[in-house]
Scaffold this motif. Structure first.
Motif, short mmCIF file in Angstrom:
data_model
loop_
_atom_site.label_atom_id
_atom_site.label_comp_id
_atom_site.label_asym_id
_atom_site.label_seq_id
_atom_site.Cartn_x
_atom_site.Cartn_y
_atom_site.Cartn_z
N ILE A 64 0.95 -1.01 0.05
CA ILE A 64 -0.03 0.03 0.16
C ILE A 64 0.91 1.19 0.00
O ILE A 64 0.72 2.22 -0.79
CB ILE A 64 -1.03 0.03 1.46
N SER A 65 1.78 1.05 0.83
CA SER A 65 2.95 2.50 0.90
C SER A 65 3.75 2.48 -0.45
O SER A 65 3.80 3.63 -0.97
CB SER A 65 3.88 2.20 2.07
N ALA A 66 4.02 1.58 -0.85
CA ALA A 66 4.91 1.53 -2.36
C ALA A 66 4.05 1.88 -3.57
O ALA A 66 4.54 2.81 -4.48
CB ALA A 66 5.44 0.13 -2.59
N MET A 67 2.73 1.64 -3.47
CA MET A 67 1.94 1.93 -4.75
C MET A 67 1.82 3.74 -4.36
O MET A 67 1.32 4.42 -5.52
CB MET A 67 0.72 1.23 -4.70
N LYS A 68 1.89 4.10 -3.32
CA LYS A 68 1.48 5.60 -3.17
C LYS A 68 2.96 6.34 -3.60
O LYS A 68 2.86 7.43 -4.01
CB LYS A 68 0.97 6.09 -1.74
N ARG A 69 3.94 5.75 -3.09
CA ARG A 69 5.26 6.61 -2.99
C ARG A 69 6.28 6.15 -4.26
O ARG A 69 7.00 7.18 -4.51
CB ARG A 69 5.67 6.46 -1.75
N GLN A 70 6.18 5.00 -4.71
CA GLN A 70 7.21 4.78 -5.64
C GLN A 70 6.90 5.33 -6.87
O GLN A 70 5.71 5.59 -7.37
CB GLN A 70 7.19 3.20 -5.65
N ASN A 71 8.08 5.53 -7.75
CA ASN A 71 8.07 5.97 -9.03
C ASN A 71 8.01 5.00 -10.21
O ASN A 71 8.77 4.08 -9.86
CB ASN A 71 9.08 7.10 -9.58
N TYR A 72 6.93 4.94 -10.87
CA TYR A 72 7.07 3.64 -11.79
C TYR A 72 6.30 3.85 -13.09
O TYR A 72 5.71 4.86 -13.39
CB TYR A 72 6.43 2.49 -11.32
N SER A 73 6.77 3.25 -14.19
CA SER A 73 6.24 3.56 -15.58
C SER A 73 6.05 2.23 -16.31
O SER A 73 6.76 1.37 -16.20
CB SER A 73 7.16 4.46 -16.25
N GLY A 74 4.90 1.88 -17.14
CA GLY A 74 4.75 0.75 -17.75
C GLY A 74 3.32 0.91 -18.36
O GLY A 74 2.57 1.53 -18.72
N ILE A 189 2.62 -9.48 -5.24
CA ILE A 189 3.31 -8.50 -4.94
C ILE A 189 4.61 -8.73 -5.23
O ILE A 189 5.33 -9.67 -4.58
CB ILE A 189 3.05 -8.09 -3.29
N GLY A 190 5.27 -7.52 -5.67
CA GLY A 190 6.68 -7.73 -6.18
C GLY A 190 7.81 -7.86 -4.85
O GLY A 190 7.56 -7.49 -3.81
N GLU A 191 8.91 -8.42 -5.47
CA GLU A 191 9.93 -8.85 -4.30
C GLU A 191 10.88 -7.83 -4.36
O GLU A 191 11.31 -7.26 -3.20
CB GLU A 191 10.39 -10.25 -4.62
N GLU A 192 11.32 -7.30 -5.46
CA GLU A 192 12.37 -6.38 -5.56
C GLU A 192 11.92 -4.94 -4.89
O GLU A 192 12.28 -4.47 -4.17
CB GLU A 192 12.56 -6.22 -7.07
N GLU A 193 10.62 -4.61 -5.39
CA GLU A 193 9.88 -3.45 -4.74
C GLU A 193 8.54 -4.15 -4.49
O GLU A 193 7.83 -4.53 -5.29
CB GLU A 193 9.75 -2.24 -5.53
N PHE A 214 0.22 -5.83 -14.74
CA PHE A 214 1.23 -5.31 -15.86
C PHE A 214 1.81 -6.36 -16.78
O PHE A 214 2.13 -7.44 -16.12
CB PHE A 214 2.41 -4.66 -14.70
N SER A 215 2.10 -5.90 -17.94
CA SER A 215 2.83 -6.68 -19.01
C SER A 215 4.19 -6.20 -19.02
O SER A 215 5.03 -6.88 -19.65
CB SER A 215 2.24 -6.37 -20.15
N HIS A 216 4.53 -4.76 -18.68
CA HIS A 216 5.91 -4.32 -18.72
C HIS A 216 5.83 -3.14 -17.67
O HIS A 216 5.02 -2.24 -17.30
CB HIS A 216 6.10 -3.66 -20.00
N ILE A 217 6.95 -3.16 -16.61
CA ILE A 217 6.95 -2.06 -15.76
C ILE A 217 8.44 -1.63 -15.50
O ILE A 217 9.16 -2.59 -15.40
CB ILE A 217 6.29 -2.54 -14.49
N ILE A 218 8.74 -0.47 -15.45
CA ILE A 218 10.02 0.04 -15.11
C ILE A 218 9.89 1.02 -13.69
O ILE A 218 9.21 1.66 -13.48
CB ILE A 218 10.42 1.23 -16.11
N ILE A 219 10.83 0.41 -12.71
CA ILE A 219 10.64 0.79 -11.50
C ILE A 219 11.96 1.73 -11.12
O ILE A 219 13.09 0.86 -11.07
CB ILE A 219 10.51 -0.18 -10.39
N ASP A 220 11.64 2.95 -11.43
CA ASP A 220 12.97 3.63 -11.24
C ASP A 220 12.62 5.50 -10.99
O ASP A 220 11.47 5.79 -11.20
CB ASP A 220 13.58 3.65 -12.55
#
Length: 259
Positions: A64-74, A189-193, A214-220
């Motif tokens: 829940i926290s990561a979905m709010k604060r993390q930057n991602y694109s996909g 739920i992802g292991e890396e993030e 997701f079929s493609h996601i960049i976590i950065d």
């Protein structure tokens, strides 16, 4: 209490309440091998019930926290019946403000920009745009749906093992209701993030209702998918929109129930 969100298909003839909520719900979203009742080995649910589920609850809190604060694109897709939605999604936090850009890749072209509590929805082919506050909704690929999940909630968490989505390993978990009144969920739920990479909704009997993945996601923090520019993350503003589109501006935030 976690409750399922109904499908709100977009129609320009509907009210703003349904319009904006429907577009954003569709915008925010595996192959399914079944629900917890068919995936879990006999006796494993009882074993899971006897163990301490604190680790799984903590994983949901981190998600829940990561979905709010993390930057991602996909890109992600949503399957409901014979309807398939494919969307491009970029989320960034710029100077402490939430920025979001969504673009449909199939069906009627639509673009959604969100900055903080403000939102713009654009239909390029129709030459129309809607400007107003971002509705307080529980979107599909969002941790907000599970904010009320705790040991007192009428659900049980069942670990289903490791899986891989869009090149990222994740932990599969079934969220199984204790009664006949609620839908069940299967998430990864992802292991890396700890991002929500997949969410499926099931009827109590195990029949799948909807899949989001997701079929493609960049976590950065900086990198984005090639089709998205930094400028896409900012609102165009009503004045500029009016140069190209028929714009409807709304000042009151709609109250969208999480049903």
């Amino acid at each position: 209490m976690i409750k399922p969100v109904p499908s709100l298909l977009f129609s320009k003839s509907r009210s703003f309440h349904t319009l904006l909520a429907g577009v954003l719900l569709l915008a925010l979203g595996g192959a399914s091998t079944g629900y917890a009742h068919t995936l879990v080995e006999p006796g494993s649910r009882e074993k899971q019930n006897q163990s301490d589920q604190a680790v799984l609850y903590q994983l949901f809190e981190r998600m829940i926290s990561a979905m709010k604060r993390q930057n991602y694109s996909g890109r992600y897709f949503r399957v409901r019946g014979d309807q398939i939605e494919v969307m491009e999604l970029t989320q960034r936090h710029i100077n402490g403000v939430h920025h979001e850009y969504l673009r449909s890749l199939n069906g009627t072209p639509k673009i959604i920009r969100r900055v903080g509590s403000d939102c713009e929805c654009i239909w390029p082919e129709q030459g129309e745009a809607l400007v107003g506050p971002f509705p307080q909704i529980t979107s599909r690929l969002s941790g907000s749906r599970f904010a009320g999940l705790n040991k007192q909630a009428p659900y049980q968490l069942i670990e289903l093992g490791r899986y891989r989505i869009a090149g990222h390993y994740c932990q599969q978990i079934a969220v199984v209701p204790d009664d006949e009144l609620r839908y069940g969920y299967k998430v990864c739920i992802g292991e890396e993030e700890p991002l929500l990479l997949r969410m499926s909704i099931y009827e109590r009997q195990g029949t799948p209702i909807e899949h989001n993945q997701f079929s493609h996601i960049i976590i950065d923090s900086h990198q984005m998918i090639a089709t998205v520019n930094e400028s896409d993350l900012f609102l165009l503003g009503a004045e500029r929109l009016q140069e190209e589109f028929d714009v409807v501006t709304l000042s009151n935030q709609p109250k969208v129930a999480d049903r």
